[in-house]
Design a protein around this motif. Sequence first.
Motif, PDB file in Angstrom:
ATOM      1  N   PRO A 104       7.084 -28.775  22.306  1.00 41.02           N
ATOM      2  CA  PRO A 104       6.845 -27.687  21.353  1.00 41.02           C
ATOM      3  C   PRO A 104       5.565 -27.925  20.566  1.00 41.02           C
ATOM      4  CG  PRO A 104       9.111 -28.490  21.211  1.00 41.02           C
ATOM      5  CD  PRO A 104       8.367 -29.465  22.066  1.00 41.02           C
ATOM      6  N   SER A 105       4.880 -26.850  20.208  1.00 46.93           N
ATOM      7  CA  SER A 105       3.654 -26.976  19.424  1.00 46.93           C
ATOM      8  C   SER A 105       3.876 -26.682  17.944  1.00 46.93           C
ATOM      9  CB  SER A 105       2.582 -26.023  19.969  1.00 46.93           C
ATOM     10  OG  SER A 105       3.040 -24.677  19.917  1.00 46.93           O
ATOM     11  N   LEU A 108      10.507 -23.685  14.552  1.00 42.91           N
ATOM     12  CA  LEU A 108      10.976 -22.340  14.249  1.00 42.91           C
ATOM     13  C   LEU A 108      10.877 -22.061  12.749  1.00 42.91           C
ATOM     14  CD1 LEU A 108      12.306 -19.787  15.587  1.00 42.91           C
ATOM     15  CD2 LEU A 108      14.466 -20.693  14.722  1.00 42.91           C
ATOM     16  N   SER A 109      11.175 -23.060  11.916  1.00 36.21           N
ATOM     17  CA  SER A 109      11.118 -22.844  10.474  1.00 36.21           C
ATOM     18  C   SER A 109       9.702 -22.524  10.007  1.00 36.21           C
ATOM     19  CB  SER A 109      11.638 -24.079   9.732  1.00 36.21           C
ATOM     20  OG  SER A 109      10.847 -25.220  10.039  1.00 36.21           O
ATOM     21  N   ALA A 110       8.708 -23.113  10.646  1.00 33.47           N
ATOM     22  CA  ALA A 110       7.317 -22.857  10.263  1.00 33.47           C
ATOM     23  C   ALA A 110       6.797 -21.552  10.848  1.00 33.47           C
ATOM     24  CB  ALA A 110       6.429 -24.015  10.717  1.00 33.47           C
ATOM     25  N   ARG A 111       7.343 -21.153  11.993  1.00 36.80           N
ATOM     26  CA  ARG A 111       6.792 -19.971  12.664  1.00 36.80           C
ATOM     27  C   ARG A 111       7.903 -19.249  13.430  1.00 36.80           C
ATOM     28  NH1 ARG A 111       1.406 -20.161  16.588  1.00 36.80           N
ATOM     29  NH2 ARG A 111       1.263 -17.905  16.986  1.00 36.80           N
ATOM     30  N   PRO A 112       8.730 -18.461  12.737  1.00 40.32           N
ATOM     31  CA  PRO A 112       9.770 -17.688  13.436  1.00 40.32           C
ATOM     32  C   PRO A 112       9.163 -16.744  14.475  1.00 40.32           C
ATOM     33  CG  PRO A 112      10.151 -17.690  11.070  1.00 40.32           C
ATOM     34  CD  PRO A 112       8.777 -18.271  11.284  1.00 40.32           C
ATOM     35  N   ALA A 116      12.510 -13.870  21.065  1.00 42.72           N
ATOM     36  CA  ALA A 116      12.449 -15.002  21.984  1.00 42.72           C
ATOM     37  C   ALA A 116      12.560 -14.516  23.419  1.00 42.72           C
ATOM     38  CB  ALA A 116      13.566 -16.000  21.690  1.00 42.72           C
ATOM     39  N   VAL A 117      11.793 -15.138  24.287  1.00 45.62           N
ATOM     40  CA  VAL A 117      11.878 -14.869  25.718  1.00 45.62           C
ATOM     41  C   VAL A 117      12.925 -15.770  26.371  1.00 45.62           C
ATOM     42  CG1 VAL A 117      10.590 -14.938  27.893  1.00 45.62           C
ATOM     43  CG2 VAL A 117       9.484 -14.115  25.805  1.00 45.62           C
ATOM     44  N   ALA A 118      13.009 -17.017  25.904  1.00 47.11           N
ATOM     45  CA  ALA A 118      13.928 -17.975  26.518  1.00 47.11           C
ATOM     46  C   ALA A 118      14.221 -19.108  25.544  1.00 47.11           C
ATOM     47  CB  ALA A 118      13.328 -18.537  27.810  1.00 47.11           C
ATOM     48  N   LEU A 119      15.369 -19.749  25.754  1.00 49.41           N
ATOM     49  CA  LEU A 119      15.724 -21.005  25.115  1.00 49.41           C
ATOM     50  C   LEU A 119      15.849 -22.058  26.202  1.00 49.41           C
ATOM     51  CD1 LEU A 119      18.610 -19.808  22.739  1.00 49.41           C
ATOM     52  CD2 LEU A 119      16.154 -19.965  22.219  1.00 49.41           C
ATOM     53  N   TYR A 120      15.500 -23.303  25.869  1.00 45.54           N
ATOM     54  CA  TYR A 120      15.548 -24.379  26.864  1.00 45.54           C
ATOM     55  C   TYR A 120      15.976 -25.668  26.190  1.00 45.54           C
ATOM     56  CZ  TYR A 120      13.826 -27.981  30.100  1.00 45.54           C
ATOM     57  OH  TYR A 120      13.706 -29.079  30.923  1.00 45.54           O
ATOM     58  N   VAL A 135      12.378 -22.997  21.783  1.00 46.30           N
ATOM     59  CA  VAL A 135      12.374 -21.539  21.725  1.00 46.30           C
ATOM     60  C   VAL A 135      11.010 -21.045  22.179  1.00 46.30           C
ATOM     61  CG1 VAL A 135      12.710 -19.513  20.271  1.00 46.30           C
ATOM     62  CG2 VAL A 135      13.939 -21.641  19.739  1.00 46.30           C
ATOM     63  N   LEU A 136      10.987 -20.265  23.257  1.00 44.95           N
ATOM     64  CA  LEU A 136       9.744 -19.647  23.728  1.00 44.95           C
ATOM     65  C   LEU A 136       9.687 -18.224  23.217  1.00 44.95           C
ATOM     66  CD1 LEU A 136       7.177 -19.511  25.497  1.00 44.95           C
ATOM     67  CD2 LEU A 136       8.652 -18.885  27.427  1.00 44.95           C
ATOM     68  N   GLY A 137       8.680 -17.944  22.356  1.00 49.56           N
ATOM     69  CA  GLY A 137       8.535 -16.607  21.813  1.00 49.56           C
ATOM     70  C   GLY A 137       7.742 -15.700  22.725  1.00 49.56           C
ATOM     71  N   ASP A 138       7.763 -14.411  22.419  1.00 54.20           N
ATOM     72  CA  ASP A 138       6.999 -13.470  23.233  1.00 54.20           C
ATOM     73  C   ASP A 138       5.498 -13.590  22.995  1.00 54.20           C
ATOM     74  OD1 ASP A 138       6.927 -12.422  20.697  1.00 54.20           O
ATOM     75  OD2 ASP A 138       7.692 -10.442  21.235  1.00 54.20           O
ATOM     76  N   ASP A 139       5.108 -14.465  22.061  1.00 54.72           N
ATOM     77  CA  ASP A 139       3.689 -14.766  21.863  1.00 54.72           C
ATOM     78  C   ASP A 139       3.226 -15.933  22.709  1.00 54.72           C
ATOM     79  OD1 ASP A 139       5.100 -16.760  20.609  1.00 54.72           O
ATOM     80  OD2 ASP A 139       4.169 -16.495  18.638  1.00 54.72           O
ATOM     81  N   GLY A 140       4.131 -16.508  23.533  1.00 51.91           N
ATOM     82  CA  GLY A 140       3.781 -17.620  24.400  1.00 51.91           C
ATOM     83  C   GLY A 140       3.845 -18.987  23.739  1.00 51.91           C
ATOM     84  N   VAL A 141       4.254 -19.048  22.474  1.00 50.88           N
ATOM     85  CA  VAL A 141       4.311 -20.314  21.734  1.00 50.88           C
ATOM     86  C   VAL A 141       5.715 -20.902  21.845  1.00 50.88           C
ATOM     87  CG1 VAL A 141       4.092 -21.411  19.471  1.00 50.88           C
ATOM     88  CG2 VAL A 141       2.509 -19.595  20.146  1.00 50.88           C
ATOM     89  N   VAL A 142       5.789 -22.221  22.127  1.00 50.66           N
ATOM     90  CA  VAL A 142       7.062 -22.932  22.211  1.00 50.66           C
ATOM     91  C   VAL A 142       7.339 -23.608  20.869  1.00 50.66           C
ATOM     92  CG1 VAL A 142       8.372 -24.735  23.383  1.00 50.66           C
ATOM     93  CG2 VAL A 142       6.787 -23.298  24.680  1.00 50.66           C
ATOM     94  N   ARG A 143       8.515 -23.341  20.331  1.00 52.41           N
ATOM     95  CA  ARG A 143       8.913 -23.879  19.037  1.00 52.41           C
ATOM     96  C   ARG A 143      10.094 -24.818  19.194  1.00 52.41           C
ATOM     97  NH1 ARG A 143       7.054 -18.793  19.189  1.00 52.41           N
ATOM     98  NH2 ARG A 143       6.153 -17.813  17.343  1.00 52.41           N
ATOM     99  N   ASN A 144      10.209 -25.773  18.304  1.00 51.69           N
ATOM    100  CA  ASN A 144      11.378 -26.632  18.215  1.00 51.69           C
ATOM    101  C   ASN A 144      12.411 -25.950  17.321  1.00 51.69           C
ATOM    102  OD1 ASN A 144      13.121 -28.885  18.135  1.00 51.69           O
ATOM    103  ND2 ASN A 144      12.171 -29.584  16.240  1.00 51.69           N
TER     104      ASN A 144
END
Length: 392
Positions: A104-105, A108-112, A116-120, A135-144
Amino acid sequence: MRDGDLRQLLTLAAEDVRPSQPAAAAWERAHRVRRTRRAVGAVAVAVVLVAGGTTLALRPGGRPAPVAPATATANPVPSASPVQRPPDQLTYSGGPLARLAGPPSTSLSARPVHRAVALYQPVDPNTGAAGGIRVLGDDGVVRNLDVVTLGPTRDAAGNEATALKSGNLSPDGRLAAFAQTDEVVVVDLTTAAVRRYPLAGYLEHVLWAGDRLLVGDDDTVYEVDPSTGATEKVPGVSPWDVVTPDPGNGSGVLLTLTGVEQGLTLSRWTSNDVGTQRLDFRALPAGNRVDEFYGRGWQRGDEVARAGWLTTGTTSGVEGVAVVNGETGIVTRLLDLGREGRSKGCCEVLGWDADGGVLLRYSAGGLIRWQPETGAVTGVLAELPGQVALAW
């Protein structure tokens, strides 16, 4: 209005509304198509009146005569074989889901997310140790997923499984729900807010039926309001066998696929009735059938895709996927994935895409896409060990 223009409008009026991803877009598209159909119907009637000089009398309570859909001029694509197999070699396209394999880059708390496109949840294939949920958002960013600490699910015998399973992500990608012992946790992925609702039991499964949330274990299934936590029991339904409904279908009917071999059945659950019928394999060549299902079933329109162990020809215990008509119980397609080099229960279905493709697990934890109508099988990711939940 030219004849060609009229035919085009009538064709649009007769088009089916296909579920799309996300679910919110499906509802919006459905409203647009209904409005378009009403407008097209009005235009068609007006053209008939002008062309024929006919005066229509309106009768109270009367219904307009149905408009026959225009006949397509293109030749139909020949139907694929009912029993299909993937090619010996697959090429993998990767795409946005490939980002899940990397760390993740942000959190989720810093950048909701907007959605979401997918969870992994990665799982070490050698040790079985599960990592944190991404959490992979529709912006292409992966979040923890850092706003809640989740333990594994467990049953009364102490058997454990990962917190993430294929049904955890809501169809619109805005909410995620996680079964935990004696509670269900709901995370709003758009705000990072967490709600915990107490429920008795060794809870293992969650399932989104539109905006309804079903949570269950071996003995009990609850319907939970994800906003308030209001709860009621759903009697008789097994959380292992409930099919994830089409998010564009607001009928409230739940489907289940249960049984083994000659006793496989499809049941339709409504608020006051249960209808059960045996699966029908007559659309398949003789000697081909499903012996037992596993994993989550997923509905698209009238079709349900679910993984299982198959008999194809004279070989039983084959890993594969079946497509079942949810209205008739007829099994219309099988995907034979064979047994060579496959672990038992390898190939769980993860859902449908907007073009009628079935997304499923494959060897080494990878993902593939199967198009039942054409028989095409293509690779998505060669390797992604762990659990995946997709919005659709």
